[in-house]
Design a protein around this motif. Sequence first.
Motif, PDB file in Angstrom:
ATOM      1  N   LYS A 308      35.786  70.057 -10.945  1.00  0.00           N
ATOM      2  CA  LYS A 308      36.798  71.116 -11.034  1.00  0.00           C
ATOM      3  C   LYS A 308      37.982  70.729 -11.904  1.00  0.00           C
ATOM      4  O   LYS A 308      38.867  71.550 -12.152  1.00  0.00           O
ATOM      5  N   THR A 309      38.012  69.473 -12.380  1.00  0.00           N
ATOM      6  CA  THR A 309      39.130  69.022 -13.203  1.00  0.00           C
ATOM      7  C   THR A 309      38.855  69.275 -14.677  1.00  0.00           C
ATOM      8  O   THR A 309      37.749  69.679 -15.068  1.00  0.00           O
ATOM      9  N   ASN A 310      39.886  69.061 -15.506  1.00  0.00           N
ATOM     10  CA  ASN A 310      39.708  69.190 -16.950  1.00  0.00           C
ATOM     11  C   ASN A 310      38.610  68.240 -17.431  1.00  0.00           C
ATOM     12  O   ASN A 310      38.531  67.104 -16.989  1.00  0.00           O
ATOM     13  N   ARG A 311      37.754  68.724 -18.307  1.00  0.00           N
ATOM     14  CA  ARG A 311      36.623  67.977 -18.884  1.00  0.00           C
ATOM     15  C   ARG A 311      35.483  67.779 -17.898  1.00  0.00           C
ATOM     16  O   ARG A 311      34.456  67.197 -18.255  1.00  0.00           O
ATOM     17  N   GLY A 312      35.664  68.205 -16.651  1.00  0.00           N
ATOM     18  CA  GLY A 312      34.562  68.095 -15.691  1.00  0.00           C
ATOM     19  C   GLY A 312      34.081  66.672 -15.544  1.00  0.00           C
ATOM     20  O   GLY A 312      34.863  65.765 -15.256  1.00  0.00           O
ATOM     21  N   THR A 313      32.792  66.470 -15.800  1.00  0.00           N
ATOM     22  CA  THR A 313      32.220  65.124 -15.677  1.00  0.00           C
ATOM     23  C   THR A 313      32.029  64.454 -17.040  1.00  0.00           C
ATOM     24  O   THR A 313      31.371  63.421 -17.130  1.00  0.00           O
ATOM     25  N   ASP A 314      32.620  65.043 -18.089  1.00  0.00           N
ATOM     26  CA  ASP A 314      32.468  64.440 -19.421  1.00  0.00           C
ATOM     27  C   ASP A 314      33.131  63.066 -19.494  1.00  0.00           C
ATOM     28  O   ASP A 314      32.685  62.196 -20.248  1.00  0.00           O
ATOM     29  N   ASN A 315      34.220  62.879 -18.751  1.00  0.00           N
ATOM     30  CA  ASN A 315      34.890  61.570 -18.715  1.00  0.00           C
ATOM     31  C   ASN A 315      34.824  61.005 -17.295  1.00  0.00           C
ATOM     32  O   ASN A 315      35.820  60.514 -16.756  1.00  0.00           O
ATOM     33  N   LEU A 316      33.638  61.073 -16.729  1.00  0.00           N
ATOM     34  CA  LEU A 316      33.459  60.720 -15.322  1.00  0.00           C
ATOM     35  C   LEU A 316      33.869  59.278 -15.027  1.00  0.00           C
ATOM     36  O   LEU A 316      34.484  58.991 -14.002  1.00  0.00           O
ATOM     37  N   ARG A 317      33.538  58.350 -15.918  1.00  0.00           N
ATOM     38  CA  ARG A 317      33.882  56.946 -15.664  1.00  0.00           C
ATOM     39  C   ARG A 317      35.384  56.740 -15.601  1.00  0.00           C
ATOM     40  O   ARG A 317      35.875  55.913 -14.829  1.00  0.00           O
ATOM     41  N   VAL A 318      36.134  57.479 -16.426  1.00  0.00           N
ATOM     42  CA  VAL A 318      37.594  57.379 -16.385  1.00  0.00           C
ATOM     43  C   VAL A 318      38.112  57.888 -15.042  1.00  0.00           C
ATOM     44  O   VAL A 318      38.965  57.256 -14.407  1.00  0.00           O
ATOM     45  N   LYS A 319      37.576  59.019 -14.590  1.00  0.00           N
ATOM     46  CA  LYS A 319      38.006  59.575 -13.304  1.00  0.00           C
ATOM     47  C   LYS A 319      37.664  58.630 -12.156  1.00  0.00           C
ATOM     48  O   LYS A 319      38.452  58.453 -11.218  1.00  0.00           O
TER      49      LYS A 319
END
Length: 376
Positions: A308-319
């Motif tokens: 639900k966040t910006n970029r979704g899971t495109d930057n999952l490792r950062v999240k």
Amino acid sequence: MTNTVLKSQKHPLSEYINCLKSGQALLKDTPENVLEVVGILKSYGIVLDAYSKNLIYIAEHQFLEMFPFFKYFNGEISLSKLLKFWWHDRINYEYAEYCMKGMLWHGGGGLDKYLDSAEFKQLAKAAIDAKITGNLILMPLNQLFPEFLPDMVRQQAYYSALGQFWRVMSDIFMTLSDKYDQGKMKSIPEVVNHILSGLVEAANLPITFAVNIKGKRYEIIPESVGLTFLADTAVPYVEAVFFRGAPFLGTVSYNAKAQQIDPEQSQFTYGALYADPLPIGGAGIPPTLLMQDMRHFLPDYLLEVYQKTNRGTDNLRVKICETFQKSMFCVTTAAILGLAPHPLDTENLQEQAENQVYLEGWMDRFLTSRLQVVNN
């Protein structure tokens, strides 16, 4: 006492000292933080279970093997497993070794002292002699470089010790997740207290290490040495991995003339509490391996938050890294509470003064950490 109070008011992180004294944690107590911390620690607990088993396997079954090609297979070698490894569809055990080497390099605690003792050298020599007898490669190697194999034994002692430490931490994190699923874990202080209780319960568990060579058992770290979970693995681990760490290749220059790395190990701030999540989103940074491992085991409720966040899971490792840092400040809170010289709610003025000095020492180290970032 007055001077101590005045000093605390001037400390840039005095608000966190007050939080700890009032029963709160270094991380703000919000429902969102509880969800993130428990969710990431569940994933981390699963990964630590795998790391722990492999480290102990390497220590016990790859002892003094010069070319341990299959050390990550835990003794189960098959074509399908080999193909998965080549395709990198596997747990990245290299990160576990990275942490082990960090502990070995930074040292600290009774384990570090013991591995320089005469007793260790004697026990290691007995195991080495048994291992190299009749080995036409190891025998001359040991004669030419008499410190080489003992140093390998020291390293394998750290494999075992870290494996034993992570075994306990994995269980703590998994039971935390179970309590959350049952509705019994609703606040950050409850999360911290659960971790603290686990650390206290396991504090005096013995850290031992022995290997079987040609049908005979050789002790490397006997129980009689008196090494224990909390003082000799947990505390050195926090120091080496949470705080000091090691500079990541490609992010700073290792050239001494550039002076980008502090010459004093004690001043290193490359640990988990300081790491910038952005580089960790890419390849070549050791923690990236851990984030990659954890992404496979994220509970659905945490994955939904990320989606639900910006970029979704495109930057999952950062999240994942950002959430992981939140969880590590909770673990660090438990460590601070467990190591405090006196209960933080003490009414004794002398004890309050000693606690104040103790807490300010921690806050000094948090000045350049991501403590304030994760709370904003």
